[in-house]
Scaffold this motif. Sequence first.
Motif, PDB file in Angstrom:
ATOM      1  N   GLY A 196       9.320 -37.180  66.046  1.00 59.90           N
ATOM      2  CA  GLY A 196       9.211 -35.672  66.154  1.00 59.90           C
ATOM      3  C   GLY A 196       9.130 -34.982  67.451  1.00 59.90           C
ATOM      4  O   GLY A 196      10.000 -34.252  67.865  1.00 59.90           O
ATOM      5  N   LEU A 197       8.522 -35.647  68.243  1.00 57.00           N
ATOM      6  CA  LEU A 197       8.339 -35.302  69.813  1.00 57.00           C
ATOM      7  C   LEU A 197       9.771 -35.449  70.493  1.00 57.00           C
ATOM      8  O   LEU A 197      10.159 -34.841  71.132  1.00 57.00           O
ATOM      9  N   VAL A 198      10.224 -36.495  70.085  1.00 57.70           N
ATOM     10  CA  VAL A 198      11.647 -36.809  70.581  1.00 57.70           C
ATOM     11  C   VAL A 198      12.649 -35.784  70.305  1.00 57.70           C
ATOM     12  O   VAL A 198      13.502 -35.491  71.108  1.00 57.70           O
ATOM     13  N   TRP A 199      12.600 -35.598  68.944  1.00 56.28           N
ATOM     14  CA  TRP A 199      13.411 -34.728  68.404  1.00 56.28           C
ATOM     15  C   TRP A 199      13.222 -33.331  69.083  1.00 56.28           C
ATOM     16  O   TRP A 199      14.168 -32.809  69.646  1.00 56.28           O
ATOM     17  N   LEU A 200      12.088 -32.956  69.334  1.00 49.44           N
ATOM     18  CA  LEU A 200      11.840 -31.690  70.097  1.00 49.44           C
ATOM     19  C   LEU A 200      12.118 -31.631  71.552  1.00 49.44           C
ATOM     20  O   LEU A 200      12.575 -30.544  72.007  1.00 49.44           O
ATOM     21  N   ALA A 201      12.055 -32.865  72.095  1.00 53.37           N
ATOM     22  CA  ALA A 201      12.307 -32.992  73.459  1.00 53.37           C
ATOM     23  C   ALA A 201      13.791 -32.785  73.722  1.00 53.37           C
ATOM     24  O   ALA A 201      14.302 -32.490  74.787  1.00 53.37           O
ATOM     25  N   GLY A 202      14.692 -33.345  72.680  1.00 56.47           N
ATOM     26  CA  GLY A 202      15.992 -33.360  72.941  1.00 56.47           C
ATOM     27  C   GLY A 202      16.631 -32.091  72.257  1.00 56.47           C
ATOM     28  O   GLY A 202      17.908 -32.124  72.805  1.00 56.47           O
ATOM     29  N   TYR A 203      15.779 -31.202  71.818  1.00 56.57           N
ATOM     30  CA  TYR A 203      16.410 -29.943  71.253  1.00 56.57           C
ATOM     31  C   TYR A 203      17.382 -29.183  72.196  1.00 56.57           C
ATOM     32  O   TYR A 203      18.463 -28.975  71.814  1.00 56.57           O
ATOM     33  N   SER A 204      16.673 -29.060  73.561  1.00 56.24           N
ATOM     34  CA  SER A 204      17.210 -28.253  74.383  1.00 56.24           C
ATOM     35  C   SER A 204      18.632 -28.713  74.975  1.00 56.24           C
ATOM     36  O   SER A 204      19.568 -28.099  75.406  1.00 56.24           O
ATOM     37  N   ARG A 205      18.462 -30.501  75.075  1.00 57.87           N
ATOM     38  CA  ARG A 205      19.768 -30.684  75.290  1.00 57.87           C
ATOM     39  C   ARG A 205      20.747 -30.822  74.437  1.00 57.87           C
ATOM     40  O   ARG A 205      22.073 -30.592  74.627  1.00 57.87           O
ATOM     41  N   ILE A 218       4.800 -33.165  60.902  1.00 58.38           N
ATOM     42  CA  ILE A 218       4.043 -32.708  59.622  1.00 58.38           C
ATOM     43  C   ILE A 218       3.806 -34.010  59.036  1.00 58.38           C
ATOM     44  O   ILE A 218       2.788 -34.220  58.606  1.00 58.38           O
ATOM     45  N   VAL A 219       4.829 -34.677  58.919  1.00 57.77           N
ATOM     46  CA  VAL A 219       4.656 -35.751  57.962  1.00 57.77           C
ATOM     47  C   VAL A 219       3.818 -36.650  58.708  1.00 57.77           C
ATOM     48  O   VAL A 219       3.072 -37.408  57.857  1.00 57.77           O
ATOM     49  N   GLY A 220       3.945 -37.095  59.955  1.00 54.26           N
ATOM     50  CA  GLY A 220       2.960 -38.011  60.617  1.00 54.26           C
ATOM     51  C   GLY A 220       1.591 -37.325  60.536  1.00 54.26           C
ATOM     52  O   GLY A 220       0.679 -38.343  60.253  1.00 54.26           O
ATOM     53  N   ILE A 221       1.361 -36.121  60.614  1.00 58.45           N
ATOM     54  CA  ILE A 221       0.021 -35.700  60.593  1.00 58.45           C
ATOM     55  C   ILE A 221      -0.655 -35.826  59.130  1.00 58.45           C
ATOM     56  O   ILE A 221      -1.577 -36.126  59.016  1.00 58.45           O
ATOM     57  N   LEU A 222       0.213 -35.566  58.165  1.00 62.11           N
ATOM     58  CA  LEU A 222      -0.171 -35.781  56.744  1.00 62.11           C
ATOM     59  C   LEU A 222      -0.329 -37.074  56.620  1.00 62.11           C
ATOM     60  O   LEU A 222      -1.549 -37.330  55.963  1.00 62.11           O
ATOM     61  N   PHE A 223       0.372 -38.098  56.879  1.00 59.66           N
ATOM     62  CA  PHE A 223      -0.132 -39.499  56.992  1.00 59.66           C
ATOM     63  C   PHE A 223      -1.341 -39.898  57.328  1.00 59.66           C
ATOM     64  O   PHE A 223      -2.284 -40.704  56.970  1.00 59.66           O
ATOM     65  N   ASP A 248      -4.304 -42.087  51.659  1.00 59.93           N
ATOM     66  CA  ASP A 248      -3.640 -42.065  50.116  1.00 59.93           C
ATOM     67  C   ASP A 248      -2.158 -41.647  49.887  1.00 59.93           C
ATOM     68  O   ASP A 248      -1.489 -42.346  49.365  1.00 59.93           O
ATOM     69  N   ILE A 249      -1.937 -40.381  50.431  1.00 62.31           N
ATOM     70  CA  ILE A 249      -0.591 -39.908  50.426  1.00 62.31           C
ATOM     71  C   ILE A 249       0.401 -40.754  51.077  1.00 62.31           C
ATOM     72  O   ILE A 249       1.481 -41.141  50.575  1.00 62.31           O
ATOM     73  N   GLY A 250       0.128 -41.331  52.457  1.00 56.22           N
ATOM     74  CA  GLY A 250       0.912 -42.136  53.150  1.00 56.22           C
ATOM     75  C   GLY A 250       1.172 -43.556  52.336  1.00 56.22           C
ATOM     76  O   GLY A 250       2.264 -43.786  52.085  1.00 56.22           O
ATOM     77  N   GLY A 251      -0.031 -43.903  51.819  1.00 57.85           N
ATOM     78  CA  GLY A 251       0.232 -45.209  51.110  1.00 57.85           C
ATOM     79  C   GLY A 251       1.080 -45.177  49.820  1.00 57.85           C
ATOM     80  O   GLY A 251       1.821 -46.072  49.443  1.00 57.85           O
ATOM     81  N   LEU A 252       0.912 -43.892  49.253  1.00 56.34           N
ATOM     82  CA  LEU A 252       1.564 -43.606  47.852  1.00 56.34           C
ATOM     83  C   LEU A 252       2.950 -43.492  48.239  1.00 56.34           C
ATOM     84  O   LEU A 252       3.963 -44.002  47.663  1.00 56.34           O
ATOM     85  N   THR A 253       3.407 -42.709  49.580  1.00 49.64           N
ATOM     86  CA  THR A 253       4.717 -42.472  49.755  1.00 49.64           C
ATOM     87  C   THR A 253       5.366 -43.917  50.247  1.00 49.64           C
ATOM     88  O   THR A 253       6.718 -44.014  49.793  1.00 49.64           O
ATOM     89  N   ILE A 254       4.737 -44.667  51.011  1.00 50.70           N
ATOM     90  CA  ILE A 254       5.365 -45.974  51.424  1.00 50.70           C
ATOM     91  C   ILE A 254       5.640 -46.651  50.203  1.00 50.70           C
ATOM     92  O   ILE A 254       6.686 -47.581  50.018  1.00 50.70           O
ATOM     93  N   ALA A 255       4.526 -46.657  49.273  1.00 44.99           N
ATOM     94  CA  ALA A 255       4.960 -47.600  47.847  1.00 44.99           C
ATOM     95  C   ALA A 255       6.085 -47.166  47.262  1.00 44.99           C
ATOM     96  O   ALA A 255       6.940 -47.693  46.795  1.00 44.99           O
ATOM     97  N   TYR A 256       6.225 -45.781  47.121  1.00 46.53           N
ATOM     98  CA  TYR A 256       7.401 -45.170  46.332  1.00 46.53           C
ATOM     99  C   TYR A 256       8.654 -45.576  47.156  1.00 46.53           C
ATOM    100  O   TYR A 256       9.882 -45.913  46.622  1.00 46.53           O
ATOM    101  N   LEU A 257       8.615 -45.544  48.381  1.00 50.82           N
ATOM    102  CA  LEU A 257       9.972 -45.812  49.141  1.00 50.82           C
ATOM    103  C   LEU A 257      10.301 -47.403  49.035  1.00 50.82           C
ATOM    104  O   LEU A 257      11.438 -47.790  48.947  1.00 50.82           O
ATOM    105  N   PHE A 258       9.419 -47.931  49.038  1.00 48.19           N
ATOM    106  CA  PHE A 258       9.526 -49.371  48.930  1.00 48.19           C
ATOM    107  C   PHE A 258      10.188 -49.620  47.646  1.00 48.19           C
ATOM    108  O   PHE A 258      11.060 -50.546  47.385  1.00 48.19           O
ATOM    109  N   ALA A 259       9.654 -49.094  46.576  1.00 50.09           N
ATOM    110  CA  ALA A 259      10.103 -49.404  45.172  1.00 50.09           C
ATOM    111  C   ALA A 259      11.528 -48.709  44.975  1.00 50.09           C
ATOM    112  O   ALA A 259      12.314 -49.162  44.358  1.00 50.09           O
TER     113      ALA A 259
END
Length: 185
Positions: free
Chosen positions: A54-63, A83-88, A93-104
């Motif tokens: 996210g920081l890379v995207w924000l830093a590249g926004y001006s370019r 936001i996703v990183g902070i949430l994880f 629990d939310i992060g683990g569940l998200t990773i589990a669903y993405l894997f499935a």
Amino acid sequence: MDIFSSSRDNRGFDWGAFIAGVLMVVVAFLLLRHPAKGLHVFVLIFGILSILQGLVWLAGYSRFRAFFARSWVALISGILDIIVGILFLCSYDIGGLTIAYLFAIWFFVDSAVGIAFSWHLRVFSTGYFIFNLVLNILSLVIAIFLIFNPLFAALSLVWLVAFWLLVFGINEIVVAFMYRTRGAS
């Protein structure tokens, strides 16, 4: 192919491969012994990487603004990644569940694509086509099971990574010794 070798002249023991292999084997056993903690580590790593991206995207926004009309996409993507990183990081629990669903879901999509592409095998061999179709259907059933059992999906992911680390680590250790015996001849 040995990607961790520090010895390119093949004379002597390859300490880089040996240390990398031992570390991989140790991490594999730790993951197998403590899969829940391993999942927490995956969530932590994913959260940190998401914030960094996210920081890379924000830093590249001006370019991007200078040559890309839709540079706002980089801004939104950067904010969402953070936001996703902070949430994880705030909720394993939310992060683990998200990773589990993405894997499935990854398994599900890969299996469905395998079924769709298996039909071209009829031209080559009916037996191989049926074998491939059955395996892809079995894989699809497993994927559906993983979707409805996210805890098992999460643990399966940890186990797969652990077994990969174990196999790759043992290979690195063998390669380290191979260089020693090869250098002696």
